[in-house]
Design a protein around this motif. Structure first.
Motif, mmCIF file in Angstrom:
data_model
loop_
_atom_site.group_PDB
_atom_site.id
_atom_site.type_symbol
_atom_site.label_atom_id
_atom_site.label_comp_id
_atom_site.label_asym_id
_atom_site.label_seq_id
_atom_site.Cartn_x
_atom_site.Cartn_y
_atom_site.Cartn_z
ATOM 1 N N VAL A 81 3.341 2.359 -14.710
ATOM 2 C CA VAL A 81 2.229 1.454 -14.992
ATOM 3 C C VAL A 81 1.670 0.917 -13.678
ATOM 4 O O VAL A 81 2.396 0.295 -12.888
ATOM 5 C CB VAL A 81 2.676 0.276 -15.878
ATOM 6 C CG1 VAL A 81 1.511 -0.662 -16.159
ATOM 7 C CG2 VAL A 81 3.272 0.791 -17.186
ATOM 8 N N GLY A 82 0.396 1.161 -13.441
ATOM 9 C CA GLY A 82 -0.253 0.603 -12.268
ATOM 10 C C GLY A 82 -0.896 -0.732 -12.574
ATOM 11 O O GLY A 82 -1.142 -1.080 -13.736
ATOM 12 N N ALA A 83 -1.223 -1.487 -11.535
ATOM 13 C CA ALA A 83 -1.841 -2.805 -11.705
ATOM 14 C C ALA A 83 -3.270 -2.704 -12.209
ATOM 15 O O ALA A 83 -3.864 -3.702 -12.598
ATOM 16 C CB ALA A 83 -1.802 -3.575 -10.387
ATOM 17 N N GLY A 84 -3.848 -1.492 -12.231
ATOM 18 C CA GLY A 84 -5.201 -1.288 -12.748
ATOM 19 C C GLY A 84 -5.902 -0.188 -11.991
ATOM 20 O O GLY A 84 -5.602 0.067 -10.810
ATOM 21 N N VAL A 85 -6.854 0.483 -12.662
ATOM 22 C CA VAL A 85 -7.523 1.626 -12.033
ATOM 23 C C VAL A 85 -8.329 1.213 -10.804
ATOM 24 O O VAL A 85 -8.560 2.025 -9.912
ATOM 25 C CB VAL A 85 -8.435 2.369 -13.039
ATOM 26 C CG1 VAL A 85 -7.619 3.021 -14.125
ATOM 27 C CG2 VAL A 85 -9.478 1.428 -13.631
ATOM 28 N N ASP A 86 -8.767 -0.040 -10.739
ATOM 29 C CA ASP A 86 -9.514 -0.513 -9.588
ATOM 30 C C ASP A 86 -8.610 -1.089 -8.502
ATOM 31 O O ASP A 86 -9.091 -1.496 -7.437
ATOM 32 C CB ASP A 86 -10.530 -1.575 -10.007
ATOM 33 C CG ASP A 86 -11.599 -1.014 -10.933
ATOM 34 O OD1 ASP A 86 -12.016 0.143 -10.711
ATOM 35 O OD2 ASP A 86 -12.008 -1.718 -11.876
ATOM 36 N N GLN A 87 -7.304 -1.116 -8.762
ATOM 37 C CA GLN A 87 -6.378 -1.738 -7.813
ATOM 38 C C GLN A 87 -5.341 -0.786 -7.242
ATOM 39 O O GLN A 87 -4.803 -1.035 -6.159
ATOM 40 C CB GLN A 87 -5.653 -2.910 -8.489
ATOM 41 C CG GLN A 87 -6.579 -4.015 -8.964
ATOM 42 C CD GLN A 87 -5.808 -5.234 -9.419
ATOM 43 O OE1 GLN A 87 -5.136 -5.891 -8.629
ATOM 44 N NE2 GLN A 87 -5.868 -5.519 -10.713
ATOM 45 N N VAL A 88 -5.051 0.303 -7.943
ATOM 46 C CA VAL A 88 -4.029 1.244 -7.486
ATOM 47 C C VAL A 88 -4.625 2.641 -7.410
ATOM 48 O O VAL A 88 -5.187 3.136 -8.393
ATOM 49 C CB VAL A 88 -2.812 1.269 -8.434
ATOM 50 C CG1 VAL A 88 -1.782 2.283 -7.949
ATOM 51 C CG2 VAL A 88 -2.176 -0.117 -8.530
ATOM 52 N N THR A 89 -4.527 3.260 -6.239
ATOM 53 C CA THR A 89 -5.008 4.625 -6.052
ATOM 54 C C THR A 89 -3.908 5.469 -5.431
ATOM 55 O O THR A 89 -3.313 5.083 -4.419
ATOM 56 C CB THR A 89 -6.245 4.677 -5.139
ATOM 57 O OG1 THR A 89 -7.283 3.876 -5.710
ATOM 58 C CG2 THR A 89 -6.746 6.104 -4.993
ATOM 59 N N MET A 90 -3.636 6.615 -6.055
ATOM 60 C CA MET A 90 -2.722 7.593 -5.477
ATOM 61 C C MET A 90 -3.558 8.621 -4.716
ATOM 62 O O MET A 90 -4.397 9.299 -5.301
ATOM 63 C CB MET A 90 -1.885 8.259 -6.569
ATOM 64 C CG MET A 90 -0.913 7.319 -7.262
ATOM 65 S SD MET A 90 0.144 8.175 -8.463
ATOM 66 C CE MET A 90 1.038 9.285 -7.360
ATOM 67 N N LEU A 91 -3.315 8.726 -3.413
ATOM 68 C CA LEU A 91 -4.141 9.554 -2.540
ATOM 69 C C LEU A 91 -3.573 10.948 -2.311
ATOM 70 O O LEU A 91 -4.302 11.856 -1.925
ATOM 71 C CB LEU A 91 -4.307 8.863 -1.175
ATOM 72 C CG LEU A 91 -4.934 7.468 -1.197
ATOM 73 C CD1 LEU A 91 -4.833 6.825 0.179
ATOM 74 C CD2 LEU A 91 -6.381 7.548 -1.637
ATOM 75 N N GLY A 92 -2.275 11.106 -2.516
ATOM 76 C CA GLY A 92 -1.637 12.385 -2.240
ATOM 77 C C GLY A 92 -1.267 12.533 -0.779
ATOM 78 O O GLY A 92 -1.446 11.615 0.043
ATOM 79 N N ARG A 93 -0.733 13.712 -0.448
ATOM 80 C CA ARG A 93 -0.345 14.017 0.934
ATOM 81 C C ARG A 93 -1.036 15.299 1.382
ATOM 82 O O ARG A 93 -1.368 16.162 0.568
ATOM 83 C CB ARG A 93 1.173 14.194 1.047
ATOM 84 C CG ARG A 93 1.968 12.920 0.813
ATOM 85 C CD ARG A 93 3.442 13.144 1.087
ATOM 86 N NE ARG A 93 4.031 14.070 0.120
ATOM 87 C CZ ARG A 93 4.903 15.025 0.448
ATOM 88 N NH1 ARG A 93 5.221 15.232 1.714
ATOM 89 N NH2 ARG A 93 5.419 15.800 -0.484
ATOM 90 N N ASP A 94 -1.211 15.432 2.673
ATOM 91 C CA ASP A 94 -1.969 16.554 3.215
ATOM 92 C C ASP A 94 -1.366 17.909 2.889
ATOM 93 O O ASP A 94 -2.082 18.900 2.755
ATOM 94 C CB ASP A 94 -2.094 16.416 4.737
ATOM 95 C CG ASP A 94 -3.021 15.267 5.142
ATOM 96 O OD1 ASP A 94 -3.808 14.834 4.284
ATOM 97 O OD2 ASP A 94 -2.937 14.820 6.293
ATOM 98 N N ASP A 95 -0.038 17.998 2.765
ATOM 99 C CA ASP A 95 0.610 19.303 2.615
ATOM 100 C C ASP A 95 0.944 19.651 1.167
ATOM 101 O O ASP A 95 1.697 20.585 0.907
ATOM 102 C CB ASP A 95 1.894 19.350 3.448
ATOM 103 C CG ASP A 95 2.883 18.244 3.080
ATOM 104 O OD1 ASP A 95 2.445 17.260 2.443
ATOM 105 O OD2 ASP A 95 4.071 18.355 3.429
ATOM 106 N N VAL A 96 0.402 18.908 0.206
ATOM 107 C CA VAL A 96 0.729 19.123 -1.207
ATOM 108 C C VAL A 96 -0.554 19.311 -2.011
ATOM 109 O O VAL A 96 -1.506 18.535 -1.862
ATOM 110 C CB VAL A 96 1.531 17.932 -1.787
ATOM 111 C CG1 VAL A 96 1.801 18.136 -3.275
ATOM 112 C CG2 VAL A 96 2.843 17.757 -1.027
ATOM 113 N N VAL A 97 -0.596 20.348 -2.857
ATOM 114 C CA VAL A 97 -1.722 20.555 -3.771
ATOM 115 C C VAL A 97 -1.497 19.705 -5.016
ATOM 116 O O VAL A 97 -0.453 19.789 -5.656
ATOM 117 C CB VAL A 97 -1.856 22.036 -4.154
ATOM 118 C CG1 VAL A 97 -2.942 22.208 -5.214
ATOM 119 C CG2 VAL A 97 -2.177 22.877 -2.926
#
Length: 345
Positions: A81-97
């Motif tokens: 559960v994130g704090a909200g779509v406008d508050q938590v963003t998962m950006l990923g990592r450069d070496d992972v698709v």
């Protein structure tokens, strides 16, 4: 008085004690594990928090932009559960698709709920579901493709999904339900392939370069009460697919419904308002096929409140009310007369 204890009694006691401890562990109260980039939670890594989660636990993610990816596998009945779509963003990592993966061959994942996050795409993918069962995605913003393969009992609701250079949502050999989502600005909106069985209900799919929905191969789809607008096409039925299509608004597209191969669809009470044709057979060029229509079709301007600005509610004076078993057609209820009068003021 002497008490005689047999060797058999001692062994029995030794067997009972681990059993009691196991039962106590099984009834451990669910925990909330907190993730925070600033170190104020239990973990700074979402992956580490999920790895430590047990059955029944919730992983709560505090606000922040997380330069991380996540794979949820070999887990049962946990919530992210994130704090909200406008508050938590998962950006990923450069070496992972991809950024978020649920399930993993051969391990899978069961009864997983994920909500309150924005998930960016990376390498063309944002969110993948593989070899899982009972996956619920709710109130997410997905910027890129959401892909599911060999998953069962998936429910995607109240999500915003868009910005894929290929397909917004794609399922292969899966069973899923999509309810109340806004799917926008993809090459294709939703692709149902393989032997999938997918139900789409009260979704808005708009600004797809090509079709809003494609059903192909041996897939089965049910499209009920959706609004498919401002796309290249409304829906395409290809391969040997079988579909049921009822109560939808399919308008402001170039083409309403396209048929190719032995793809079939049972139509009833759909509202059509497209610029080139409502029904076509695929070919070079495509040919109009009004014979594929249903006697219950309604061909009329749906009277959206403001289609230019994505307000696809129906005006109070729409003709799309009380058609068949539907109080109104499409995904969104009409304005009440009182609301309409207020807007005029």
């Amino acid at each position: 008085m002497r008490v005689r204890v047999s060797l058999l009694s001692v062994l029995s006691l030794l067997l009972i004690v681990p059993s009691i401890n196991a039962e106590q562990g099984a009834t451990q109260a669910p925990r909330t594990i907190v993730v925070a980039l600033d170190g104020s939670g239990d973990f700074t890594s979402i992956q580490e928090a999920v790895d430590h989660a047990k059955k029944g636990d919730t992983v709560f993610v505090k606000p922040g932009a997380y330069p991380q990816d996540l794979t949820v596998h070999s887990k049962e009945k946990i919530k992210l559960v994130g704090a909200g779509v406008d508050q938590v963003t998962m950006l990923g990592r450069d070496d992972v698709v991809g950024v978020l993966h649920v399930g993993k061959w051969p391990y899978g994942a069961t009864d997983i709920e994920i909500s309150g996050l924005t998930i960016n795409e990376h390498g063309g993918h944002a969110l993948g579901i593989f070899n899982g069962k009972g996956i619920t995605l709710r109130n997410l913003r997905v910027k890129g493709m959401l892909f599911g393969q060999q998953v069962q009992d998936v429910r995607i609701e109240d999500c915003v999904i868009g910005g894929s250079e290929t397909t917004g949502v794609q399922f292969a050999d899966s069973q899923a339900t999509l309810v109340g989502n806004f799917i926008h600005d993809n090459d294709h909106g939703v692709n149902v392939a393989g032997k999938s069985e997918v139900r789409l209900e009260r979704n808005i799919i708009t600004r797809s370069l090509f079709e809003a929905v494609v059903v192909t191969d041996k897939a089965k789809a049910v499209l009920v009460s959706n609004t498919l607008v401002k796309n290249g096409g409304g829906a395409a039925f290809l391969g040997s697919s079988q579909s049921e299509v009822s109560g939808n608004v399919v308008g402001l597209n170039k083409v309403g419904f396209l048929f190719a191969g032995s793809g079939r669809a049972a139509m009833s009470y759909n509202a059509l308002y497209n610029s080139e044709a409502d029904y076509v057979r695929a070919g070079s060029p495509n040919t109009p096929a009004p014979d594929l229509g249903s006697a219950s079709d309604i061909v009329a301007d749906p009277r959206f409140v403001d289609a230019e600005h994505d307000d696809f509610r129906l005006r109070a004076d729409t003709t799309l009310l009380n058609k068949g078993q539907f109080p109104y057609l499409g995904a969104l209820p009409p304005l009440s007369p009182a609301s309409a009068n207020h807007q005029k003021k």
